[in-house]
Design a protein around this motif. Structure first.
Motif: not given
Length: 169
Positions: A18-20, A119-121, A126-131
């Motif tokens: 998540y920090a990458d 990350h789901v393609t 807009g919903d949880q843009p960072d994953g």
């Protein structure tokens, strides 16, 4: 844990730290390029042009960092902190699921926490843009027998230093 597809279309998933931010930006750029290619293809079809499809098969397999090691059970897996995630990416068909095996490799007696992203393609950016955030927490311990603190070992018993003192009790 399990990633489940209850929809009617396939989707791809990618696990990463998540920090990458570099990996997150790489995924966003790749998804942007795929959207632009799909848009160009639709425009060409609408204009009546014949669309030349890319015949190269996309590589959906994880990069095998330790491919040289024979018998490595975690070849192709993703290592983040003290955890190993296998498989770190894949495709989930409609009405099916993918099990992701998480292996914890702790050192010493310590509490470990790590944030990972999934990350789901094709999902709403807009919903949880960072994953999609997942937190994994584990505690490692060292097995042993306490032979030092007699008051805690025998907490419900009276502990006396010698028998001569016990006759007075």
């Amino acid at each position: 844990f399990e990633i489940k597809n209850e929809g009617i279309f396939d989707f791809n998933f990618i696990l990463f730290d998540y920090a990458d931010d570099a990996k997150r930006n790489e995924i966003r750029e790749k998804e942007r390029e795929e959207k632009e290619a799909a848009k160009a293809e639709k425009e060409a079809q609408a204009a009546g042009q014949k669309v030349k499809k890319d015949t190269k098969k996309k590589d959906t397999k994880p990069a095998k960092k330790d491919a040289g090691k024979k018998g490595d059970p975690h070849a192709g897996a993703l290592k983040i902190g003290q955890w190993i995630f296998n498989p770190p990416l894949g495709t989930v068909a409609p009405d099916s699921s993918q099990t992701v095996e998480v292996t914890f490799q702790g050192n010493g007696a310590k509490l470990y926490e790590q944030s990972i992203a999934c990350h789901v393609t094709g999902r709403d950016p807009g919903d949880q843009p960072d994953g999609i955030l997942y937190e994994v927490i584990a505690e490692s311990c060292i097995p042993g027998i306490n032979t030092e603190n007699f008051d805690n070992i025998f907490e419900e018993q009276i502990v006396i230093p010698s028998l001569s003192n016990s006759q007075n009790v």
